[in-house]
Design a protein around this motif. Structure first.
Motif, PDB file in Angstrom:
ATOM      1  N   MET A   1       0.886  -1.174   0.000  1.00 47.17           N
ATOM      2  CA  MET A   1       0.000   0.000   0.000  1.00 47.17           C
ATOM      3  C   MET A   1       0.913   1.210   0.000  1.00 47.17           C
ATOM      4  SD  MET A   1      -3.144  -1.184   2.439  1.00 47.17           S
ATOM      5  CE  MET A   1      -2.288  -2.122   3.680  1.00 47.17           C
ATOM      6  N   SER A   2       0.689   2.116  -0.932  1.00 48.34           N
ATOM      7  CA  SER A   2       1.696   3.139  -1.186  1.00 48.34           C
ATOM      8  C   SER A   2       1.740   4.212  -0.108  1.00 48.34           C
ATOM      9  CB  SER A   2       1.424   3.802  -2.530  1.00 48.34           C
ATOM     10  OG  SER A   2       0.151   4.358  -2.551  1.00 48.34           O
TER      11      SER A   2
ATOM     12  N   ASP B   1       3.321   1.929  -4.626  1.00 49.46           N
ATOM     13  CA  ASP B   1       3.634   2.940  -5.624  1.00 49.46           C
ATOM     14  C   ASP B   1       4.197   4.146  -4.880  1.00 49.46           C
ATOM     15  OD1 ASP B   1       3.723   3.614  -8.235  1.00 49.46           O
ATOM     16  OD2 ASP B   1       1.581   3.943  -8.481  1.00 49.46           O
TER      17      ASP B   1
ATOM     18  N   VAL C   1       4.967  -5.666  -9.759  1.00 47.53           N
ATOM     19  CA  VAL C   1       3.503  -5.579  -9.829  1.00 47.53           C
ATOM     20  C   VAL C   1       3.083  -5.472 -11.291  1.00 47.53           C
ATOM     21  CG1 VAL C   1       1.460  -4.259  -9.152  1.00 47.53           C
ATOM     22  CG2 VAL C   1       3.414  -4.436  -7.591  1.00 47.53           C
TER      23      VAL C   1
ATOM     24  N   THR D   1      -8.187  -0.958  -2.976  1.00 49.14           N
ATOM     25  CA  THR D   1      -7.407   0.032  -3.704  1.00 49.14           C
ATOM     26  C   THR D   1      -7.542   1.348  -2.953  1.00 49.14           C
ATOM     27  OG1 THR D   1      -7.239   1.292  -5.772  1.00 49.14           O
ATOM     28  CG2 THR D   1      -9.408   0.512  -5.197  1.00 49.14           C
ATOM     29  N   ALA D   2      -6.592   2.257  -3.185  1.00 49.12           N
ATOM     30  CA  ALA D   2      -6.701   3.560  -2.534  1.00 49.12           C
ATOM     31  C   ALA D   2      -7.576   4.494  -3.344  1.00 49.12           C
ATOM     32  CB  ALA D   2      -5.317   4.170  -2.373  1.00 49.12           C
TER      33      ALA D   2
ATOM     34  N   GLY E   1     -10.087  -9.472  -0.171  1.00 47.85           N
ATOM     35  CA  GLY E   1     -11.258  -9.772   0.654  1.00 47.85           C
ATOM     36  C   GLY E   1     -11.002 -10.699   1.822  1.00 47.85           C
ATOM     37  N   ILE E   2      -9.741 -10.836   2.249  1.00 44.13           N
ATOM     38  CA  ILE E   2      -9.442 -11.695   3.413  1.00 44.13           C
ATOM     39  C   ILE E   2      -9.781 -10.909   4.682  1.00 44.13           C
ATOM     40  CG2 ILE E   2      -7.615 -12.904   4.702  1.00 44.13           C
ATOM     41  CD1 ILE E   2      -8.048 -14.219   1.992  1.00 44.13           C
TER      42      ILE E   2
ATOM     43  N   SER F   1      -2.518 -12.368   1.851  1.00 42.56           N
ATOM     44  CA  SER F   1      -2.066 -11.013   2.121  1.00 42.56           C
ATOM     45  C   SER F   1      -3.287 -10.142   2.379  1.00 42.56           C
ATOM     46  CB  SER F   1      -1.289 -10.526   0.894  1.00 42.56           C
ATOM     47  OG  SER F   1      -0.480  -9.444   1.246  1.00 42.56           O
ATOM     48  N   ILE F   2      -3.125  -9.149   3.252  1.00 41.25           N
ATOM     49  CA  ILE F   2      -4.285  -8.303   3.595  1.00 41.25           C
ATOM     50  C   ILE F   2      -3.965  -6.818   3.420  1.00 41.25           C
ATOM     51  CG2 ILE F   2      -5.367  -9.933   5.188  1.00 41.25           C
ATOM     52  CD1 ILE F   2      -4.148  -8.204   7.495  1.00 41.25           C
TER      53      ILE F   2
ATOM     54  N   TRP G   1     -11.091   7.164   0.264  1.00 41.69           N
ATOM     55  CA  TRP G   1      -9.668   7.132   0.623  1.00 41.69           C
ATOM     56  C   TRP G   1      -8.847   7.979  -0.339  1.00 41.69           C
ATOM     57  CZ3 TRP G   1      -9.447   1.069   1.413  1.00 41.69           C
ATOM     58  CH2 TRP G   1     -10.174   0.749   2.552  1.00 41.69           C
TER      59      TRP G   1
HETATM   60  C1  LIG Z   1      -4.923   2.042   0.504  1.00 37.88           C
HETATM   61  C2  LIG Z   1      -4.441   1.000  -0.451  1.00 37.88           C
HETATM   62  C3  LIG Z   1      -3.323   1.246  -1.228  1.00 37.88           C
HETATM   63  C4  LIG Z   1      -2.857   0.278  -2.122  1.00 37.88           C
HETATM   64  N1  LIG Z   1      -1.711   0.525  -2.840  1.00 37.88           N
HETATM   65  C5  LIG Z   1      -1.191  -0.449  -3.628  1.00 37.88           C
HETATM   66  C6  LIG Z   1       0.060  -0.285  -4.273  1.00 37.88           C
HETATM   67  O1  LIG Z   1       0.702   0.754  -4.170  1.00 37.88           O
HETATM   68  N2  LIG Z   1       0.539  -1.328  -5.003  1.00 37.88           N
HETATM   69  C7  LIG Z   1      -0.148  -2.515  -5.122  1.00 37.88           C
HETATM   70  O2  LIG Z   1       0.326  -3.455  -5.775  1.00 37.88           O
HETATM   71  N3  LIG Z   1      -1.343  -2.692  -4.520  1.00 37.88           N
HETATM   72  C8  LIG Z   1      -1.869  -1.708  -3.769  1.00 37.88           C
HETATM   73  N4  LIG Z   1      -3.038  -1.930  -3.093  1.00 37.88           N
HETATM   74  C9  LIG Z   1      -3.667  -3.268  -3.187  1.00 37.88           C
HETATM   75  C10 LIG Z   1      -3.142  -4.194  -2.085  1.00 37.88           C
HETATM   76  O3  LIG Z   1      -1.773  -4.453  -2.279  1.00 37.88           O
HETATM   77  C11 LIG Z   1      -3.856  -5.551  -2.071  1.00 37.88           C
HETATM   78  O4  LIG Z   1      -3.714  -6.153  -3.346  1.00 37.88           O
HETATM   79  C12 LIG Z   1      -5.331  -5.488  -1.709  1.00 37.88           C
HETATM   80  O5  LIG Z   1      -5.546  -4.487  -0.762  1.00 37.88           O
HETATM   81  C13 LIG Z   1      -5.779  -6.831  -1.158  1.00 37.88           C
HETATM   82  O6  LIG Z   1      -7.161  -6.862  -0.947  1.00 37.88           O
HETATM   83  P1  LIG Z   1      -7.861  -6.502   0.458  1.00 37.88           P
HETATM   84  O7  LIG Z   1      -7.764  -5.032   0.567  1.00 37.88           O
HETATM   85  O8  LIG Z   1      -9.275  -6.962   0.288  1.00 37.88           O
HETATM   86  O9  LIG Z   1      -7.147  -7.206   1.547  1.00 37.88           O
HETATM   87  C14 LIG Z   1      -3.534  -0.960  -2.235  1.00 37.88           C
HETATM   88  C15 LIG Z   1      -4.667  -1.205  -1.449  1.00 37.88           C
HETATM   89  C16 LIG Z   1      -5.127  -0.254  -0.565  1.00 37.88           C
HETATM   90  C17 LIG Z   1      -6.330  -0.558   0.286  1.00 37.88           C
END
Ligand SMILES: Cc1cc2nc3c(=O)[nH]c(=O)nc-3n(C[C@H](O)[C@H](O)[C@H](O)COP(=O)(O)O)c2cc1C
Length: 439
Positions: free
Chosen positions: A92-93, A120, A159, A258-259, A300-301, A319-320, A352
Motif C-alpha cells: 500500500m503506497s 507505488d 507488480v 485500492t486507494a 477480501g481476506i 495477504s491483507i 480514501w
Molecule cells: C490504501 C491502499 C493502497 C494500495 N496501494 C497499492 C500499491 O501501491 N501497489 C499494489 O500493488 N497494490 C496496492 N493496493 C492493493 C493491495 O496491495 C492488495 O492487493 C489489496 O488491498 C488486497 O485486498 P484486500 O484489501 O481486500 O485485503 C492498495 C490497497 C489499498 C487498500
C-alpha cells in the motif's frame, strides 16, 4: 406527507443506480473511490470445513502443536523469507497512506513475524526501520523507484496488476500530493497523478524474464522475486509468471482493495478470489511447481476462516490490505461524527482518495496524520494478525492437521453450486462438483 406504502423499488434501477445516474449527470465525471468491490460475489463464506469426527481424528486445541510458519522464495533466492505466520501485509503506497500508517503496519508485521510491503511511490525510512522484513514493489509507474532501496529490501515484488483494477494504472489525486510525496515521485506538488498501466521496459513474459534476471543480478541472487497479478486469466498468467522466473506469485482477486480507482473498474473487472486460488493452484500443479513457487492470495481476506480456506485450496499464504487498515482504526465507530461531516458514516467510508481521513490513515494532511499513533496502531494490527493466526490454527486442528499447510480441498464442502464449481469441492451433502465428469 410521508411516501405512500407499497411503493415498489426497481430491481435494476435501485436506489444506488438512480443516485449514481444523478451524480454522473451533475458532476460529469466517473466515481473514484477506495476500498474494493462492494457487491456480493462468490467468496470463502460459501465454503465450510468438515471438522474431524469418527472418520478423521482432531488435534487437541491447547496441547497439540499446529505449525503456522511459511518460507517464501525457495526457488532461486539464496535468502528466502522465513515468516512465522502465513498472513502478510499487502503493498500500500506511501501517498495513499500516511507515514505513521506505513510505520504502524511495519511495526505490526515485525511484532508477529511477518512481512510488509512498500507500494507505488517508493520506500519511506519509517517503514524500512520499523519492518524487519520489507518487500519492495517495482511498479509500472516507477515512481520513487531507487536501486538503493531495492537493495535495502528483503524481497522484490514486480507488480503487473491489482485485483481492484487489472489492466489499469494508479491514481493519486492532487490533494494527497504533499511536498514529501511529490519529492519522492519526482512530480509536481498538488497535481493529479495517473500512473502507468504497463511497465515501460517489457511487454511480455520473454522480456519479463530478462527483467527478473537484471533484478537478481542487482541483488546478488539473494532476494526472492514476487510477481503480482490481478485475477483475470489466472491460469495462463500464473504459468507465464513461473516461466519468467518468479519465486513467488501473488494473485489478487477482484475484491482486492485500492486507494483510488474508478468504481466501474472496481466492480466490473477481474474474477473473485475464490476461483482465482483454484486456477492458480491448477496452473502450478500442471507445471509441477506447486509449493516450489509459492502462491500468495489476496482480495477480501477478513478472518481466520478466510485464511484457512485459502490455504486449504492450496495457497501458501494470504495477504491483507483493507482489513489491516480497519484494524489500524479506519472506519472506527468512535469517528462516526467526523465521517458524517464528510457525507459518509463509520463502516461506509471509502473516500480514501480524498485525503480527508479523520483516522489519519489515508491522508497526507499533517494534522490528520498526527492523530495516528504508530505504536498504538501497530499494536492493534498485531493483535488482529494474532487473532487471524489463532483462528486458522483452530480450524486446522479441528480438521486434524498439525500444520496449517496440511489443510486440503478434501476438508471443504460448498454451500452453493457456484462456489462448488469455482472451488472444485463438493456441494455439501452430495458428491457433486459441478463441471467435473464422474467416472
Ligand atoms: C490504501 C491502499 C493502497 C494500495 N496501494 C497499492 C500499491 O501501491 N501497489 C499494489 O500493488 N497494490 C496496492 N493496493 C492493493 C493491495 O496491495 C492488495 O492487493 C489489496 O488491498 C488486497 O485486498 P484486500 O484489501 O481486500 O485485503 C492498495 C490497497 C489499498 C487498500
Amino acid at each position: 406527507m410521508g411516501a405512500r406504502p407499497g411503493l415498489r423499488e426497481s430491481a435494476s434501477f435501485d436506489r444506488h443506480a438512480i443516485w449514481e445516474i444523478q451524480r454522473a449527470a451533475s458532476e460529469g465525471i466517473y466515481d473514484i473511490r477506495g476500498w474494493g468491490a462492494k457487491r456480493r460475489v462468490p467468496h470463502f463464506d460459501d465454503l465450510l470445513f468438515l471438522g474431524a469426527s469418527m472418520s478423521r481424528y482432531p488435534l487437541e486445541g491447547y496441547r497439540e502443536r499446529c505449525g503456522t510458519d511459511v518460507v517464501l522464495g525457495t526457488r532461486f533466492a539464496s535468502k528466502p523469507l522465513e515468516l512465522k505466520i502465513p498472513v502478510t501485509i499487502a503493498g500500500m503506497s506511501f501517498g495513499a497512506l500516511s507515514a505513521p500508517a506505513k510505520e504502524a503496519l511495519g511495526r505490526a508485521a515485525t511484532e508477529v513475524g511477518t512481512s510488509t510491503t512498500t507500494g507505488d511511490g517508493g520506500m519511506t525510512q519509517e517503514e524500512r526501520q520499523s519492518s524487519k522484513t520489507l518487500i519492495y514493489q517495482l511498479l509500472p509507474s516507477r515512481y520513487g523507484m531507487n536501486p538503493d532501496d531495492l537493495r535495502a529490501a528483503d524481497a522484490i515484488e514486480v507488480v503487473v496488476g491489482q485485483g481492484a483494477k487489472p489492466g489499469g494504472g494508479g491514481m493519486l489525486l492532487g490533494h494527497k500530493i504533499s511536498d514529501r510525496v511529490a519529492a519522492m515521485r519526482d512530480l509536481p506538488q498538488g497535481i493529479d497523478q495517473r500512473s502507468a498501466s504497463r511497465h515501460p521496459d517489457w511487454t511480455g513474459p520473454d522480456d519479463l524474464e530478462i527483467k527478473l534476471l537484471e533484478l537478481r543480478e542487482i541483488t546478488d541472487w539473494e532476494k526472492p522475486i514476487f510477481v503480482k497479478v490481478g485475477a483475470t486469466r489466472v491460469y495462463y498468467d500464473v504459468q507465464l509468471a513461473v516461466k519468467s522466473g518468479a519465486d513467488v506469485i501473488v494473485v489478487d482477486g477482484m475484491q482486492g482493495g485500492t486507494a483510488a480507482t474508478q468504481d466501474v473498474f472496481i466492480e466490473h473487472v477481474g474474477i473473485p478470489t475464490l476461483p482465482a486460488v483454484r486456477l492458480a493452484v491448477d496452473a502450478l500443479q500442471e507445471l509441477g511447481m506447486h509449493r516450489k513457487v509459492q502462491l500468495i492470495v489476496s482480495g477480501g481476506i477478513r478472518s481466520g476462516a478466510d485464511v484457512a480456506k485459502a490455504l486449504a485450496l492450496g495457497a501458501d499464504a494470504v495477504s491483507i490490505g483493507t482489513a489491516a487498515l480497519i484494524a489500524l482504526g479506519d472506519n472506527s465507530p468512535e469517528l462516526d461524527d467526523e465521517y458524517r461531516k464528510l457525507g459518509s458514516a463509520a463502516g461506509f467510508y471509502d473516500d480514501w482518495q480524498a485525503g480527508l481521513d479523520p483516522a489519519g490513515i489515508t491522508t497526507q494532511d499533517e494534522e490528520l496524520a498526527a492523530r495516528l499513533d504508530p505504536v498504538v496502531g501497530g499494536r492493534r494490527v498485531a493483535n488482529y494478525l494474532r487473532v487471524l493466526t489463532l483462528e486458522t490454527q483452530t480450524l486446522a486442528r479441528a480438521c486434524g492437521k498439525s500444520h496449517v499447510h496440511n489443510l486440503e480441498p478434501e476438508d471443504l464442502v460448498a454451500l452453493t453450486i457456484e462456489a462448488a464449481a469455482m472451488a472444485r469441492v463438493p456441494l455439501a451433502g452430495t458428491t457433486w462438483i459441478p463441471g467435473t465428469v464422474s467416472a
